[in-house]
Every structure is written in structure tokens, then in C-alpha cells.
Design a protein around this motif. Structure first.
Motif, short mmCIF file in Angstrom:
data_model
loop_
_atom_site.label_atom_id
_atom_site.label_comp_id
_atom_site.label_asym_id
_atom_site.label_seq_id
_atom_site.Cartn_x
_atom_site.Cartn_y
_atom_site.Cartn_z
N GLY A 7 5.85 24.64 -7.50
CA GLY A 7 6.91 23.68 -7.18
C GLY A 7 6.37 22.29 -6.93
O GLY A 7 6.99 21.29 -7.32
N HIS A 39 7.50 19.19 -9.12
CA HIS A 39 8.14 18.06 -8.47
C HIS A 39 7.37 16.77 -8.72
O HIS A 39 7.95 15.68 -8.84
CB HIS A 39 8.26 18.33 -6.97
N PHE A 87 13.10 18.16 -0.90
CA PHE A 87 12.01 18.48 -1.81
C PHE A 87 10.87 17.47 -1.73
O PHE A 87 9.75 17.77 -2.12
CB PHE A 87 12.53 18.56 -3.25
N PHE A 97 7.77 19.82 -1.58
CA PHE A 97 6.93 19.90 -2.77
C PHE A 97 6.16 18.59 -3.01
O PHE A 97 5.96 18.19 -4.16
CB PHE A 97 7.78 20.25 -3.99
#
Length: 354
Positions: free
Chosen positions: A182, A186, A196, A200
């Protein structure tokens, strides 16, 4: 600190001394102080855009070093806890006590200052919901009131991932692999949700580098200790200085470069087990306190000074040295008079043997 926010571990249960790494914590904390003094306090508070030396701008990389060191220390100290779920609670308790109480004290003092000085921050920043997010270090689109606390959110995320290894090794590896996937996804194509950005972030890779250094440093041949120190140290400086004088690195590439360089230095120093002067070890112990208090302290000096106009009679170099010295002194005093006693009082006690 991103700051590294670990226990004072230079005398841990195996009596192995890693004083050189403790001294590195001091250097990293001072680098962050230099960065904020040069890139924020001088130009924004005192001299209308003027900085002392552009090279001090690489001091932000103290955070990158702290993240790698944090990964190393957690993996080094808690390697024996992996796969032993009965130790998960104690691990989280120690991590919680190491980060939150000192942070809450500094944040509360800062909030009181903002309340007393009406109009200093937007009222929305002092709303109950915003304050709750700040106190709990919950990721949010808006930055934390104590600006340096953004790094603590990454630390906590790393602790939560690591505790999965303690609960069950296989689950830890699975989540760890998904987390890295991830993070890479990202970094290449950012997701829209604000959460996020922390979950990430490329900064997570730095903790992974530290874990790798903890796993491999004992296998490092003594003949490679000096080359690792030289190449890692030079590489770290080159990345930072190139950003100040040549070109900005993409965040993912920058984290990879800093992570490899810092991991090489940390692995070499851990393998060599070099001694360090006592004052360096003390300031290494105080690095988290320095990290928490340095920016509020410098602003508390700079803002009233700017209102009087006295900075116009002093060279920037003089005020720079004064601000940095006061910030380090304040952090050292906070550590000695508050943080150290607080940690001793809150430290989990092992049950007495029958």
C-alpha cells in the motif's frame, strides 16, 4: 522525537551499551532544531525571509534518521517478544507511556498559551473535536496544533504494525507485506482519502530499513564497519545537501536514499558498540523532550522580540545561536525535571517473585 520516541535503552536488559546510537539521537534532535531555527523562526518571525545558511535546511533529515533508528530499536529490543502474544499488552503500555504523557504536557501548555493569547489560532483549532484528535494523535487533514507531532502519528502506526508480530508472527508478516504494498502504491499513485497520507506514507519505509538493520547488524563483518560508516554518513549528507543546493528529490526516492544511508550508519555503530561522552548520552536521552519543546520555546522568544524590534540591532547569527541554545536547554531541563520522573513513576512494574 520524531522524532525517535523510544525508552532510554542504552542500558537494556542484556547490559549491551549502544552509546554511539544514543549520541546519534542527540545529533538528529539538534539537526531538527537547526532546521526550524533557520527555515522558520528566523525568516518568519524575525528577519522577513532571511535565513542564516541554506545548508541548515537539511536538518529536517533528523526526522528520517529518527524513524530508521526507531525501527532498529524496537526490532532489536523486542525480537524475543515476536510470536508471544502474552507480551503484547506490556509492549503497547510501554510505548503509550513513552509517547503520550510528555506530549500531553507540552500540548496542554501550548493550548493554554493559545487560549490566553486570543486570535493566535483559528477557533476551529481549539474545538473539542480538533483537540481530541490532537490529544489522541489521530491522523486528520489539518496538521496538529503542536506541529512536530505529525511524526508521532507515524511512530504509533509502526508500533501497531509491530505488535501484530508479537500477537502472531504470520499475521504480522501478512499485514506488513500489505502495508508495504500500500505504501508503494500510494507513493506512485496517491489515494484521495486524507487518512492514507499517514497510513501509506513513504516515511513508513524508513522504519522497515531500521528493522532490517536490527536483523543484519550482528552479521556485519568488522572489516566493513568503517566503510559502512563512511559511505552511509557521506550518503546521508549528500542527499540532504543536494536538496538544499541542487534539486528536490521525490519523497519516495528520498526516503529510500536516507533509509539506506541511515541503516548503514546504525548497523555499523551497533556492531562496533562504540562509547560516547556522557553529555552526548544525556542529550540523547533528552532528544524526545528537545523535539517536543524546541519550536514553542523558540517562538516564545522570537515573537515578543520581534514586537520590540530589537532583532534589528542583532546579527542573525547571534539570535540563531541563542535560539538553538535555549531550545536545547529547555528540552534538557524538561527531560531532567519532568519527563524522567514521569517515566519512572509510570513505568510498568513487574510482579514480585514469590
Amino acid at each position: 522525537m520524531p522524532p525517535s520516541c523510544e525508552v532510554q535503552w542504552h542500558r537494556h536488559r542484556h547490559s549491551q551499551r549502544l552509546e554511539a546510537l544514543q549520541a546519534c539521537r542527540m545529533i538528529a534532535a539538534v539537526a531538527v532544531v537547526l532546521f526550524h531555527a533557520n527555515n522558520f523562526v528566523l525568516p518568519l518571525r524575525l528577519y522577513d525571509g532571511g535565513t542564516l545558511w541554506r545548508g541548515f535546511g537539511m536538518g529536517y533529515a533528523g526526522v528520517e534518521f529518527f524513524f530508521v533508528l526507531s525501527g532498529f530499536i524496537i526490532a532489536h529490543i523486542h525480537a524475543a517478544d515476536i510470536g508471544r502474544p502474552e507480551r503484547a499488552g506490556r509492549f503497547l503500555q510501554k510505548r503509550f507511556l513513552r509517547i503520550y504523557p510528555s506530549y500531553w504536557i507540552v500540548l496542554s501548555a501550548l493550548i493554554l498559551i493559545y487560549v490566553a493569547l486570543e486570535g493566535t489560532v483559528a477557533p476551529s483549532r481549539l474545538s473539542p473535536a480538533a483537540l481530541l484528535r490532537d490529544y489522541l494523535l489521530i491522523p486528520a487533514p489539518q496538521g496538529p496544533l503542536l506541529s512536530v507531532a505529525w511524526t508521532l502519528k507515524h511512530e504509533i502506526l509502526f508500533y501497531l504494525v509491530f505488535v501484530l508480530f508479537i500477537l502472531k508472527r504470520e499475521i504480522g508478516f501478512a499485514v506488513f507485506a500489505l502495508w508495504l504494498a500500500g505504501t508503494l502504491s500510494h507513493s506512485l499513485a496517491p489515494f484521495e482519502a486524507p487518512l492514507f497520507a499517514t497510513l501509506f506514507s513513504p516515511y513508513n519505509i524508513l522504519f522497515v530499513m531500521g528493522v532490517a538493520a536490527a536483523r543484519l547488524h550482528r552479521r556485519l563483518p568488522e572489516s566493513l564497519v568503517r566503510p559502512f560508516l563512511a559511505v552511509g554518513g557521506a550518503g546521508f549528507l549528500l542527499v540532504g545537501l543536494s536538496e538544499q543546493f541542487l534539486v528536490l528529490w521525490p519523497l519516495l526516492l528520498r526516503c529510500l536514499a536516507y533509509g539506506l544511508a541511515a541503516a548503514a550508519v546504525i548497523a555499523a555503530l551497533a556492531r562496533a558498540q562504540l562509547a560516547a561522552p556522557g553529555w552526548c548520552v544525556f542529550l540523547g536521552d533528552a532528544s524526545y523532550a528537545i523535539y517536543l519543546v524546541h519550536l514553542p520555546v523558540m517562538n516564545m522568544v522570537a515573537v515578543p522580540l520581534a514586537r520590540t524590534g530589537l532583532q534589528g540591532f542583532l546579527p542573525p547569527a547571534v539570535l540563531f545561536v541563542v535560539l538553538v541554545a535555549l531550545a536545547i536547554l529547555a528540552g534538557a531541563l524538561f527531560h531532567r525535571t519532568i519527563e524522567r520522573g514521569l517515566l519512572a513513576a509510570l513505568r510498568p512494574r513487574r510482579p514480585a517473585a514469590l
